[in-house]
Design a protein around this motif. Structure first.
Motif, PDB file in Angstrom:
ATOM      1  N   GLN A  37       0.845  -1.194   0.000  1.00 35.02           N
ATOM      2  CA  GLN A  37       0.000   0.000   0.000  1.00 35.02           C
ATOM      3  C   GLN A  37       0.877   1.239   0.000  1.00 35.02           C
ATOM      4  O   GLN A  37       1.728   1.409   0.861  1.00 35.02           O
ATOM      5  CB  GLN A  37      -0.896  -0.013   1.240  1.00 35.02           C
ATOM      6  N   ARG A  38       0.690   2.118  -0.966  1.00 32.14           N
ATOM      7  CA  ARG A  38       1.514   3.322  -1.033  1.00 32.14           C
ATOM      8  C   ARG A  38       1.192   4.266   0.109  1.00 32.14           C
ATOM      9  O   ARG A  38       0.034   4.477   0.447  1.00 32.14           O
ATOM     10  CB  ARG A  38       1.282   4.048  -2.356  1.00 32.14           C
ATOM     11  N   ASP A  39       2.213   4.818   0.647  1.00 28.52           N
ATOM     12  CA  ASP A  39       2.049   5.822   1.675  1.00 28.52           C
ATOM     13  C   ASP A  39       1.435   7.070   1.072  1.00 28.52           C
ATOM     14  O   ASP A  39       1.778   7.466  -0.049  1.00 28.52           O
ATOM     15  CB  ASP A  39       3.409   6.149   2.294  1.00 28.52           C
ATOM     16  N   SER A  40       0.502   7.714   1.800  1.00 29.36           N
ATOM     17  CA  SER A  40      -0.205   8.875   1.255  1.00 29.36           C
ATOM     18  C   SER A  40       0.751  10.018   0.924  1.00 29.36           C
ATOM     19  O   SER A  40       0.553  10.734  -0.059  1.00 29.36           O
ATOM     20  CB  SER A  40      -1.267   9.350   2.247  1.00 29.36           C
ATOM     21  N   GLN A  43       2.315   9.214  -2.295  1.00 31.23           N
ATOM     22  CA  GLN A  43       1.355   9.449  -3.381  1.00 31.23           C
ATOM     23  C   GLN A  43       1.256  10.934  -3.711  1.00 31.23           C
ATOM     24  O   GLN A  43       1.169  11.320  -4.877  1.00 31.23           O
ATOM     25  CB  GLN A  43      -0.021   8.912  -2.997  1.00 31.23           C
ATOM     26  N   ASP A  44       1.266  11.772  -2.694  1.00 28.19           N
ATOM     27  CA  ASP A  44       1.226  13.218  -2.917  1.00 28.19           C
ATOM     28  C   ASP A  44       2.426  13.672  -3.735  1.00 28.19           C
ATOM     29  O   ASP A  44       2.296  14.513  -4.633  1.00 28.19           O
ATOM     30  CB  ASP A  44       1.201  13.972  -1.580  1.00 28.19           C
ATOM     31  N   ARG A 151      -9.047   7.987 -10.144  1.00 30.53           N
ATOM     32  CA  ARG A 151      -8.750   9.246  -9.456  1.00 30.53           C
ATOM     33  C   ARG A 151      -8.716  10.408 -10.444  1.00 30.53           C
ATOM     34  O   ARG A 151      -8.157  10.290 -11.540  1.00 30.53           O
ATOM     35  CB  ARG A 151      -7.396   9.162  -8.738  1.00 30.53           C
TER      36      ARG A 151
END
Length: 365
Positions: A37-40, A43-44, A151
């Motif tokens: 799971q990519r860290d938020s 991702q930003d 998205r």
């Protein structure tokens, strides 16, 4: 002429190099982050990289002729590749303008891409993030390369500003129940739902309308659909009707008469070039606008099977942008948990028009 061509080639090369760099970056990130799971925060950072690439392209483009407003859309595919598009408006007939999002999806088709779209990045010349218009929302939602969870990341003209991120389903609620189906499949699905939908419609209630008025509204729309007769162009027929309350009635001193409600109907009028087709619900606009003391109470768009549909893009824009967001729209919602159209369950309900086009940009003169 030669200098202009060289300049254009330079701009294209710079943009291409930027996109290739991002493509390589994404492939590396996919390898490193596969199965996790990519860290938020990460991702930003990825989002800002792609948004910067969009701004590079935007600033290289001359503004389109009619709006003087640049938009760039970039599709990030799940395989890490990217496809970009921009808006263009060569004609004074502004309805023929090409939006950046649809331009990008057309390039997706021309390049024969097969990977699903993971994210759509959009930047503009505006001071705030600008969401896609209703037409691009409907187009993207119905495209085979997208999902409701695709998205949409939007940013203002300032590359360091905070972007706005939404899912496609957030932008285009109550989609057509025929999304993703061929005309033949649409006809089959419509026949399958016809009986159950008609039973639900008969029980439907809208505040301000009697049961008889509701029945007349639905019947008027279905009658209008029978005027949409060019079946050789497309099998589906559509008709629309709106119930309008005349607020000037009953306002005379001493009068106890209730406001008058009248119904107006219109068919879809197909054109050989699909984009020139006249939307059924939009043709009600002149009757809605003609009397400043009247307002629409309820509107419905039905097909030849009597199935109500969420308004198509043009009508969504009209009702929301022109101040009729309170008008109730009769829609059919399909349970999306089943992948097979004949097995899907459909429910008829009423929602305010504004709920069909959330997050629309505000008009400012």
């Amino acid at each position: 002429m030669e200098a202009s061509s060289n300049k254009g080639l330079l701009y294209f090369t710079v943009a291409a190099v930027s996109l290739v760099t991002l493509w390589k970056l994404q492939r590396r990130q996919n390898r490193l982050g596969a199965g996790s799971q990519r860290d938020s925060v990460h991702q930003d950072e990825v989002d800002m990289q792609y948004l910067r690439s969009c701004h590079i392209l935007r600033l290289q483009l001359s503004p389109p002729a009619q709006s003087n407003f640049r938009v760039v859309a970039l599709l990030l595919l799940e395989d890490g590749s990217v496809v970009a598009g921009t808006n263009d408006e060569p004609s004074p007939n502004i309805s023929l303008a090409m939006c950046a999002e649809r331009c990008a999806f057309l390039r997706y088709r021309v390049q024969q891409c097969s990977s699903p779209v993971q994210t759509v990045y959009i930047v503009t010349d505006a001071n705030t993030p600008v969401s896609p218009g209703t037409a691009c929302r409907e187009y993207m939602y119905c495209h085979h390369a997208t999902r409701p969870t695709t998205r949409i990341v939007m940013q203002s003209k300032e590359p360091q500003s905070d972007p706005l991120c939404l899912n496609l389903s957030d932008l285009h609620p109550f989609p057509s129940i025929y999304a993703g189906l061929t005309p033949e499949e649409q006809m089959k699905f419509g026949r399958t739902l016809q009986s159950s939908i008609q039973q639900q419609v008969e029980q439907l209630q809208v505040t301000g309308l009697s049961h008889t008025q509701m029945s007349n509204l639905i019947q008027a729309a279905q009658n209008a659909s029978q005027q949409d007769i060019r079946d050789s162009l497309h099998a589906m027929r559509y008709g629309a009707a709106v119930a309008i309350v005349d607020c000037s009635a009953g306002t005379t001193t001493g009068s106890t008469d209730p406001p008058q409600i009248y119904i107006v109907q219109a068919p879809q009028i197909k054109a050989l070039e699909y984009g020139c087709t006249l939307d059924a619900a939009c043709q009600l606009a002149s009757q809605i606008l003609v009397n400043k003391k009247a307002r629409p109470v309820a509107v419905v768009l039905v097909d030849q099977f009597g199935i109500p549909h969420g308004l198509f893009a043009q009508a969504r824009a009209f009702f929301v942008e022109h101040g009729f967001g309170d008008c109730m729209v009769i829609v059919t919602r399909v349970d999306s948990t089943s992948s097979q159209a004949p097995e899907k369950k459909a429910t008829v309900q009423c929602v305010p028009a504004r709920e069909l086009a959330p997050f629309v940009p505000e008009f400012r003169s």
